[in-house]
Scaffold this motif. Structure first.
Motif, PDB file in Angstrom:
ATOM      1  N   ARG A  52     -20.554 -19.872  -9.461  1.00  0.00           N
ATOM      2  CA  ARG A  52     -19.176 -19.688  -8.987  1.00  0.00           C
ATOM      3  C   ARG A  52     -19.010 -20.364  -7.628  1.00  0.00           C
ATOM      4  NH1 ARG A  52     -18.259 -14.405  -7.884  1.00  0.00           N
ATOM      5  NH2 ARG A  52     -20.433 -13.816  -8.172  1.00  0.00           N
ATOM      6  N   LEU A  53     -17.999 -21.230  -7.551  1.00  0.00           N
ATOM      7  CA  LEU A  53     -17.690 -21.971  -6.323  1.00  0.00           C
ATOM      8  C   LEU A  53     -16.325 -21.526  -5.809  1.00  0.00           C
ATOM      9  CD1 LEU A  53     -18.138 -24.293  -4.254  1.00  0.00           C
ATOM     10  CD2 LEU A  53     -17.021 -25.810  -5.914  1.00  0.00           C
ATOM     11  N   THR A  54     -16.274 -21.162  -4.528  1.00  0.00           N
ATOM     12  CA  THR A  54     -15.018 -20.768  -3.880  1.00  0.00           C
ATOM     13  C   THR A  54     -14.641 -21.824  -2.854  1.00  0.00           C
ATOM     14  OG1 THR A  54     -15.536 -18.420  -4.164  1.00  0.00           O
ATOM     15  CG2 THR A  54     -13.829 -18.981  -2.572  1.00  0.00           C
ATOM     16  N   VAL A  55     -13.427 -22.345  -2.965  1.00  0.00           N
ATOM     17  CA  VAL A  55     -12.906 -23.359  -2.053  1.00  0.00           C
ATOM     18  C   VAL A  55     -11.721 -22.765  -1.301  1.00  0.00           C
ATOM     19  CG1 VAL A  55     -11.933 -25.673  -1.841  1.00  0.00           C
ATOM     20  CG2 VAL A  55     -13.623 -25.187  -3.619  1.00  0.00           C
ATOM     21  N   LYS A  56     -11.788 -22.807   0.034  1.00  0.00           N
ATOM     22  CA  LYS A  56     -10.696 -22.310   0.876  1.00  0.00           C
ATOM     23  C   LYS A  56     -10.201 -23.433   1.778  1.00  0.00           C
ATOM     24  CE  LYS A  56     -12.280 -17.480   1.076  1.00  0.00           C
ATOM     25  NZ  LYS A  56     -12.661 -16.361   1.970  1.00  0.00           N
ATOM     26  N   VAL A  99      -5.269 -21.353   1.225  1.00  0.00           N
ATOM     27  CA  VAL A  99      -5.225 -21.584  -0.220  1.00  0.00           C
ATOM     28  C   VAL A  99      -6.647 -21.413  -0.733  1.00  0.00           C
ATOM     29  CG1 VAL A  99      -4.862 -23.290  -2.044  1.00  0.00           C
ATOM     30  CG2 VAL A  99      -3.236 -23.118  -0.162  1.00  0.00           C
ATOM     31  N   GLU A 100      -6.841 -20.507  -1.672  1.00  0.00           N
ATOM     32  CA  GLU A 100      -8.183 -20.211  -2.193  1.00  0.00           C
ATOM     33  C   GLU A 100      -8.221 -20.508  -3.688  1.00  0.00           C
ATOM     34  OE1 GLU A 100     -11.013 -16.312  -2.927  1.00  0.00           O
ATOM     35  OE2 GLU A 100      -9.796 -16.402  -1.090  1.00  0.00           O
ATOM     36  N   ARG A 101      -9.228 -21.273  -4.115  1.00  0.00           N
ATOM     37  CA  ARG A 101      -9.419 -21.619  -5.522  1.00  0.00           C
ATOM     38  C   ARG A 101     -10.832 -21.248  -5.956  1.00  0.00           C
ATOM     39  NH1 ARG A 101      -6.867 -27.783  -5.654  1.00  0.00           N
ATOM     40  NH2 ARG A 101      -4.725 -27.217  -5.053  1.00  0.00           N
ATOM     41  N   GLU A 102     -10.951 -20.820  -7.214  1.00  0.00           N
ATOM     42  CA  GLU A 102     -12.244 -20.465  -7.789  1.00  0.00           C
ATOM     43  C   GLU A 102     -12.580 -21.440  -8.921  1.00  0.00           C
ATOM     44  OE1 GLU A 102     -14.381 -18.106  -6.978  1.00  0.00           O
ATOM     45  OE2 GLU A 102     -13.231 -17.048  -5.433  1.00  0.00           O
ATOM     46  N   TYR A 103     -13.835 -21.900  -8.946  1.00  0.00           N
ATOM     47  CA  TYR A 103     -14.308 -22.804  -9.991  1.00  0.00           C
ATOM     48  C   TYR A 103     -15.599 -22.225 -10.593  1.00  0.00           C
ATOM     49  CZ  TYR A 103     -11.189 -26.241  -7.820  1.00  0.00           C
ATOM     50  OH  TYR A 103     -10.100 -26.898  -7.307  1.00  0.00           O
TER      51      TYR A 103
END
Length: 459
Positions: A52-56, A99-103
């Motif tokens: 799991r990768l979290t991008v903020k 802005v937070e996205r999950e990959y």
């Protein structure tokens, strides 16, 4: 002499006033205006295990527009999960929008996985009105990808956080008679694996019972710990033995690898025993009477007419559905021939991305899964973030089947062979033509694009 001194001072003061805003603008630290923060759930995973990768993205109100790139890698399947989050947070006395996205990343090869840098490019407005460009990039630390352990005993590699096998049905506590229609549903659930990676539940039942399985149902959902895959198999079981006694449904064992404890485990569904009542004494004598014996029954197969009571209505319904499908297909084909199938969208990025996607499909390049949702979003103007979203938009059974086969071959070590790249490319072209034919009926309508970025960040 006094007047001669005033003019140079006036010019110097004017130059100073002009340069001050530009100097302040040049000294504005971009990392306080917009910056990226990356985090990952693990620094070491097994091949095909979920990462799991979290991008903020943090940015101030000065940023007026911008674009944040998505992660991609040729040796990994990467899918965005859920909707992006938007909120505010205060850091070091500065208030930021976030802005937070999950990959979800599924590495396909053992070794060292290094993702390319994620980049942000945008425009900010100085308090005095000047616009200037801002940018930032961030690199995730290298992830060590381990190979399948040599001591794993299963046929299908299943690295999961949890895996369970359950059954429902067969609630009867007493004996059952030959010809009774019993229903059993098996459910395999895995945390950390998509449904396409789960093995089919192929069970060999004893000769005293016949099974009529329904098509498998697979679905994946996003949970707090990532993806949750579920496989459900429902089947009708019909006892056919004419003698009384016990029928034992075999035990089911599915080996899997617990990534939390780093060891093999086995999901077990215990054997189940069904008591079968014998055929009553007078029953065989009735078979000699012509009225009691259907013409279709064969000698020595006295219990066959019982399941036929429900089998014939099912076959009749299937034939009716087949005729209805044929008529619908003929009508749709006639309609399509009368419609202009030209795409009214202006040629541009969509066509270029489509050709690139076809090249990736022919080469069976996993980067296909990164570009597929973006191309479908650009083609349709609809919300599309995952591979499943794109397949739903295109609504093409052939393309869905080929993509599912490819995903299974990528994820499952004992799965089927990957599809032919030319077959995938042809299915993609046919799906695009089908979508264009359907959308030609809606020409002239202005389809608003979905909000790809938060308020104030639309490029």
């Amino acid at each position: 002499m006094v007047m001669a001194l005033k003019r140079p001072w006036r010019q110097a003061l004017l130059a100073l006033l002009v340069c001050l805003p530009l100097a302040a603008l040049a000294q504005q630290p971009q990392d306080q205006v917009a910056f990226i923060e990356l985090s990952a759930s693990e620094d070491e995973v097994y091949v095909q295990q979920q990462l799991r990768l979290t991008v903020k993205l943090y940015y101030t109100n000065q940023v007026v527009q911008g674009q944040l790139s998505d992660p991609e890698h040729p040796d990994a399947v990467i899918e965005k999960t859920g909707e992006q989050k938007q909120y505010r947070q205060q850091l070091n006395g500065e208030r930021y929008r976030v802005v937070e996205r999950e990959y979800l990343i599924f590495p396909q090869k053992p070794g060292r996985l290094q993702l390319p840098p994620l980049e942000f490019q945008g425009t900010a407005r100085h308090p005095q009105g000047q616009h200037y460009r801002v940018s930032d990039s961030a690199v995730l630390f290298p992830v060590n990808v381990k190979d399948i352990p040599a001591d794993f005993s299963g046929n299908t590699w299943l690295p999961a956080a949890d895996l369970t096998l359950s059954a429902r049905g067969l609630e009867q506590t007493g004996p059952v008679a030959p010809g009774d229609n019993l229903t059993r549903t098996l459910t395999l659930t895995a945390r950390g694996l998509p449904a396409t990676t789960l093995p089919s539940l192929d069970i060999r039942y004893p000769d005293a019972i016949r099974s009529y399985p329904e098509p498998e149902q697979r679905q994946s959902s996003a949970g707090d710990s990532g993806v949750v895959g579920e496989l459900q198999q429902t089947m009708a079981l019909v006892p056919v033995s004419g003698e009384g006694g016990d029928i034992t449904l075999p035990e089911i064992r599915i080996p899997w690898w617990d990534v939390n404890e780093d060891r093999e485990k086995v999901a077990v569904l215990p054997a189940r025993t069904i008591q079968l009542t014998p055929v009553s004494g007078p029953a065989p004598a009735k078979q000699e009477q012509p009225v009691a014996e259907p013409p279709e029954s064969a000698p020595g197969n006295e219990q066959e007419p019982a399941p036929a009571r429900w089998l014939w209505p099912v076959l009749t319904g299937l034939l009716a559905i087949g005729w209805a499908t044929t008529v619908a297909a003929w009508w749709l084909h006639s309609r399509r021939r009368g419609l202009a199938a030209t795409d009214t969208r202006a040629p541009g990025n969509e066509k270029e991305r489509f050709h690139q996607l076809c090249d990736q499909a022919r080469a069976l390049d996993p980067a296909f899964f990164n570009g597929f949702p973006g191309w479908a979003r650009e083609l349709s103007g609809r919300h599309c973030r995952t591979t499943d979203d794109a397949l739903t938009i295109l609504c093409d059974d052939r393309l869905t089947g080929v993509v599912d086969r490819w995903r299974e071959s990528l994820f499952r070590s004992a799965g089927g062979a990957a599809p032919d790249g030319n077959e995938l490319s042809a299915a993609l072209r046919a799906a695009r033509q089908g979508w264009q034919a359907r959308s030609s009926r809606k020409r002239g309508k202005d389809q608003a694009l979905p909000d790809l970025y938060p308020e104030g960040l639309n490029p």
